[in-house]
Design an enzyme around this catalytic site. Structure first.
Site, mmCIF file in Angstrom:
data_model
loop_
_atom_site.group_PDB
_atom_site.id
_atom_site.type_symbol
_atom_site.label_atom_id
_atom_site.label_comp_id
_atom_site.label_asym_id
_atom_site.label_seq_id
_atom_site.Cartn_x
_atom_site.Cartn_y
_atom_site.Cartn_z
ATOM 1 N N CYS A 109 0.337 2.640 -4.848
ATOM 2 C CA CYS A 109 1.507 3.485 -4.583
ATOM 3 C C CYS A 109 2.605 3.266 -5.624
ATOM 4 O O CYS A 109 3.618 2.595 -5.358
ATOM 5 C CB CYS A 109 2.072 3.279 -3.187
ATOM 6 S SG CYS A 109 3.240 4.617 -2.821
ATOM 7 N N ALA A 120 -3.533 5.552 -0.126
ATOM 8 C CA ALA A 120 -4.344 5.813 1.064
ATOM 9 C C ALA A 120 -4.730 7.295 1.102
ATOM 10 O O ALA A 120 -5.801 7.652 1.611
ATOM 11 C CB ALA A 120 -3.553 5.434 2.310
ATOM 12 N N CYS A 179 1.759 11.035 -3.171
ATOM 13 C CA CYS A 179 2.787 10.010 -3.109
ATOM 14 C C CYS A 179 4.037 10.629 -2.487
ATOM 15 O O CYS A 179 4.765 11.354 -3.166
ATOM 16 C CB CYS A 179 3.076 9.499 -4.527
ATOM 17 S SG CYS A 179 4.206 8.105 -4.512
ATOM 18 N N GLN A 206 -0.026 0.174 5.338
ATOM 19 C CA GLN A 206 0.897 -0.281 4.288
ATOM 20 C C GLN A 206 1.938 0.771 3.863
ATOM 21 O O GLN A 206 3.056 0.394 3.498
ATOM 22 C CB GLN A 206 0.104 -0.733 3.055
ATOM 23 C CG GLN A 206 -0.890 -1.855 3.332
ATOM 24 C CD GLN A 206 -1.845 -2.097 2.164
ATOM 25 O OE1 GLN A 206 -1.460 -2.094 1.007
ATOM 26 N NE2 GLN A 206 -3.117 -2.315 2.479
ATOM 27 N N GLY A 223 -10.134 2.160 3.061
ATOM 28 C CA GLY A 223 -11.395 2.735 2.603
ATOM 29 C C GLY A 223 -12.596 2.149 3.325
ATOM 30 O O GLY A 223 -13.489 2.890 3.767
ATOM 31 N N VAL A 263 -15.534 -12.236 1.063
ATOM 32 C CA VAL A 263 -16.565 -12.224 0.010
ATOM 33 C C VAL A 263 -16.107 -13.176 -1.093
ATOM 34 O O VAL A 263 -14.973 -13.091 -1.565
ATOM 35 C CB VAL A 263 -16.711 -10.808 -0.609
ATOM 36 C CG1 VAL A 263 -17.673 -10.835 -1.799
ATOM 37 C CG2 VAL A 263 -17.163 -9.811 0.420
ATOM 38 N N LYS A 288 -3.532 4.978 -7.036
ATOM 39 C CA LYS A 288 -4.141 4.198 -5.952
ATOM 40 C C LYS A 288 -3.321 4.379 -4.672
ATOM 41 O O LYS A 288 -2.253 3.779 -4.525
ATOM 42 C CB LYS A 288 -4.205 2.721 -6.350
ATOM 43 C CG LYS A 288 -5.119 2.471 -7.561
ATOM 44 C CD LYS A 288 -5.181 1.001 -7.904
ATOM 45 C CE LYS A 288 -5.986 0.718 -9.166
ATOM 46 N NZ LYS A 288 -7.403 1.145 -9.124
HETATM 47 P P1 FAD Z 1 -6.702 -1.867 1.376
HETATM 48 O O1 FAD Z 1 -6.317 -0.889 2.438
HETATM 49 O O2 FAD Z 1 -5.626 -2.704 0.799
HETATM 50 O O3 FAD Z 1 -7.858 -2.769 1.985
HETATM 51 C C1 FAD Z 1 -8.483 -3.805 1.275
HETATM 52 C C2 FAD Z 1 -9.100 -4.736 2.303
HETATM 53 O O4 FAD Z 1 -9.962 -5.660 1.635
HETATM 54 C C3 FAD Z 1 -8.042 -5.561 3.035
HETATM 55 O O5 FAD Z 1 -8.205 -5.407 4.431
HETATM 56 C C4 FAD Z 1 -8.308 -6.980 2.589
HETATM 57 O O6 FAD Z 1 -8.060 -7.947 3.603
HETATM 58 C C5 FAD Z 1 -9.796 -6.917 2.235
HETATM 59 N N1 FAD Z 1 -10.198 -7.944 1.282
HETATM 60 C C6 FAD Z 1 -9.537 -8.385 0.186
HETATM 61 N N2 FAD Z 1 -10.254 -9.346 -0.437
HETATM 62 C C7 FAD Z 1 -11.396 -9.497 0.282
HETATM 63 C C8 FAD Z 1 -12.541 -10.326 0.140
HETATM 64 N N3 FAD Z 1 -12.669 -11.196 -0.857
HETATM 65 N N4 FAD Z 1 -13.545 -10.210 1.061
HETATM 66 C C9 FAD Z 1 -13.449 -9.294 2.071
HETATM 67 N N5 FAD Z 1 -12.377 -8.498 2.255
HETATM 68 C C10 FAD Z 1 -11.365 -8.606 1.374
HETATM 69 N N6 FAD Z 1 -0.524 5.098 0.087
HETATM 70 C C11 FAD Z 1 -0.256 6.404 0.394
HETATM 71 O O7 FAD Z 1 -1.181 7.210 0.491
HETATM 72 N N7 FAD Z 1 1.017 6.842 0.596
HETATM 73 C C12 FAD Z 1 2.076 6.004 0.543
HETATM 74 O O8 FAD Z 1 3.207 6.415 0.765
HETATM 75 C C13 FAD Z 1 1.832 4.625 0.242
HETATM 76 N N8 FAD Z 1 2.850 3.758 0.190
HETATM 77 C C14 FAD Z 1 2.597 2.432 0.000
HETATM 78 C C15 FAD Z 1 3.656 1.547 0.012
HETATM 79 C C16 FAD Z 1 3.428 0.198 -0.125
HETATM 80 C C17 FAD Z 1 4.597 -0.748 -0.122
HETATM 81 C C18 FAD Z 1 2.106 -0.288 -0.268
HETATM 82 C C19 FAD Z 1 1.852 -1.768 -0.373
HETATM 83 C C20 FAD Z 1 1.039 0.586 -0.307
HETATM 84 C C21 FAD Z 1 1.270 1.952 -0.184
HETATM 85 N N9 FAD Z 1 0.232 2.874 -0.239
HETATM 86 C C22 FAD Z 1 0.484 4.214 0.014
HETATM 87 C C23 FAD Z 1 -1.095 2.476 -0.766
HETATM 88 C C24 FAD Z 1 -2.182 2.319 0.274
HETATM 89 O O9 FAD Z 1 -1.795 1.448 1.298
HETATM 90 C C25 FAD Z 1 -3.437 1.794 -0.420
HETATM 91 O O10 FAD Z 1 -3.700 2.584 -1.563
HETATM 92 C C26 FAD Z 1 -4.655 1.846 0.493
HETATM 93 O O11 FAD Z 1 -4.458 0.958 1.564
HETATM 94 C C27 FAD Z 1 -5.911 1.494 -0.300
HETATM 95 O O12 FAD Z 1 -7.014 1.321 0.540
HETATM 96 P P2 FAD Z 1 -8.156 0.269 0.148
HETATM 97 O O13 FAD Z 1 -9.146 0.315 1.222
HETATM 98 O O14 FAD Z 1 -8.575 0.477 -1.248
HETATM 99 O O15 FAD Z 1 -7.392 -1.140 0.152
#
Ligand code: FAD
Length: 439
Positions: free
Chosen positions: A186, A334, A367, A67, A38, A102, A332
């Site tokens: 996921c 991607a 999903c 992921q 995001g 952060v 939740k």
């Molecule tokens: P993330 O992509 O997790 O990014 C969060 C970021 O914040 C990270 O880079 C982290 O380093 C950073 N961060 C954390 N704490 C701090 C801090 N204190 N300060 C600064 N930065 C920080 N989604 C699908 O759509 N289809 C699927 O099939 C699917 N399968 C999945 C399977 C697995 C095993 C996993 C683990 C996930 C799966 N997902 C799937 C879910 C998907 O990966 C997440 O929902 C998506 O990445 C969420 O995006 P986000 O930006 O909210 O979080």
């Protein structure tokens, strides 16, 4: 001074400015906390609109992972290396990148404090910290992941490949898969890896020497009945025992047992179950800096408190959030971020112009439920858990075409379109493929 000396001096000044600017700068028009799916997508859009020097991304991780492929890593179909890219290559070039995490949010003063004590102030803040994995919430889990070669988890890059090695080492007995009693990213992944393991063990000739138990805190196979019905058939056909409303409390890797809480028991009854192979989907929660933030900033569970239609914060109009770290009430994923990032960007632009955001996010999430090494049920749905399918076929049926979408097409969309701020979700394709008659 010679021409070449002058050119060299200019270069040194430029380089010094470039690097000292990120380190010295303390105020930005837009600060993006988190550079995952995001954060990166929104930062790309915003920095394209505002130009260099106006946008900071705070992201401590060295690598950015795709992921969703970790499920396939756990089954030996992909490697972790194939899911990773250096963060510096992925974050938008027009953003300043701060590599300290952060530590604290101070929305009253429009500032965030980083792990090294440095404060960054902002006109607008976008929060995209994802969800936190809490291995320590299951007693003995860290020890078991570190020391038992037959314990794995696809939820972390370090243990995703170990999951496949554990699958290979399993020669029969009790195989246990778990789904935690917390919010989770996921929510399909804990069972996808189980279906892949089942098939892998069938091919290896060990499945008839094994019993598979799935312990899930949920009361059904999936939140959307259309797909739950297909999954019930699959667990029946695969002879998997499903234990609803149960939750993993502890792992003892010396005795090779798990302690399982029966969630509907009033006396908090627990059961002990032997395991020879264990896959854990660990408990998860809001990231600590959000849990510790002022109560006006987050909901009671610590997730960023935003309007689910516009992604604007409910209390602080100059704050926005998306993805797993927000309290948007959809699964939740991607895929959800794919739809949310454009709506958030529109809301941010509207607020910058003094206009009230009018976004209408429908909760779209997806999903891809991989149920074998070549088939997948493509679950797509909205806030009300009603199917919101892209393709004009029955997506509750496991299909080869959907497996290749998941394995080959979605990663390309992620790296080349979503992270670069060029992906706004499936709606346009859904409409076209349904001749304009879909929602
Ligand atoms: P993330 O992509 O997790 O990014 C969060 C970021 O914040 C990270 O880079 C982290 O380093 C950073 N961060 C954390 N704490 C701090 C801090 N204190 N300060 C600064 N930065 C920080 N989604 C699908 O759509 N289809 C699927 O099939 C699917 N399968 C999945 C399977 C697995 C095993 C996993 C683990 C996930 C799966 N997902 C799937 C879910 C998907 O990966 C997440 O929902 C998506 O990445 C969420 O995006 P986000 O930006 O909210 O979080």
């Amino acid at each position: 001074m010679t021409t070449s000396a002058r050119a060299l001096r200019t270069l040194v000044v430029q380089v010094t400015r470039k690097y000292s600017s990120t380190a010295d700068k303390v105020h930005y028009k837009v600060v993006v906390a988190g550079g995952g799916a995001g954060g990166c997508a929104v930062a790309a859009r915003v920095s394209r609109a505002l130009g260099p020097g106006n946008v900071a991304v705070i992201e401590p991780a060295k690598y950015h992972y795709y992921q969703p492929l970790w499920t396939l890593v756990g089954a030996g179909i992909k490697t972790v290396a194939q899911t990773a890219r250096p963060m510096k290559d992925v974050l938008p070039k027009k953003c300043d990148h701060h590599t300290e995490a952060v530590a604290e949010f101070d929305p009253e003063n429009n500032s965030v404090t980083l792990g090294n004590g440095k404060k960054l102030s902002y006109d607008y803040l976008v929060v995209a910290l994802g969800i936190q994995i809490d291995l320590n919430k299951v007693e003995g889990l860290i020890d078991a992941l570190d020391n038992d070669p037959l314990v794995g988890s696809i939820y972390l890059p370090d243990t995703a490949e170990k999951t496949f090695s554990a699958l290979q080492k399993f020669k029969g007995g009790d195989a246990v898969f778990t789904f935690p009693n917390t919010p989770i990213k996921c929510a399909g992944a804990p069972q996808k890896i189980m279906y892949l393991a089942d098939e892998f063990w069938r091919k290896q000739g060990v499945r008839d020497k094994a019993e598979i138990n799935y312990f899930t805190s949920l009361g059904k196979m999936f939140g959307v009945e259309k797909y739950a019905a297909s999954l019930r058939e699959i667990v029946k056909r695969k002879n998997i025992k499903v234990n609803f409303r149960t939750s993993l409390k502890a792992v003892d890797h010396i005795k090779k047992t798990v302690t399982i809480e029966l969630l509907d028991s009033e006396s908090g009854e627990v059961q002990t179950h032997d395991y020879d192979f264990l896959h854990v989907a660990p408990p998860m929660s809001a990231p600590d800096p959000l849990k510790n933030a002022p109560p006006t900033f987050v909901d009671s569970a610590g997730f960023l408190d935003v309007n689910q239609l516009t992604m604007q914060h409910k209390t602080y109009p100059n704050v926005f959030g998306l993805g797993d770290g927000s309290n948007i009430p959809t699964a939740k994923t991607a895929a959800a971020v794919g739809a949310q990032n454009k709506i958030l960007f529109n809301s941010l632009q509207q607020v910058m112009k003094g206009v009230t955001p009018n976004g209408q996010y429908d909760g779209y999430t997806a999903c891809p439920l991989v149920v074998s090494y070549h088939t997948c049920i493509m679950a797509e749905f909205d806030f009300s858990c009603e199917p919101l399918e892209t393709f004009p076929v029955n997506q509750a049926k496991a299909r080869r075409s959907m497996y290749y979408m998941k394995k080959n097409v979605f990663p390309e969309i992620y790296w080349n379109l979503l992270l670069k701020g060029h992906w706004s979700g499936n709606k346009v394709f859904r409409k076209a493929l349904h001749l304009g008659m879909s929602k």
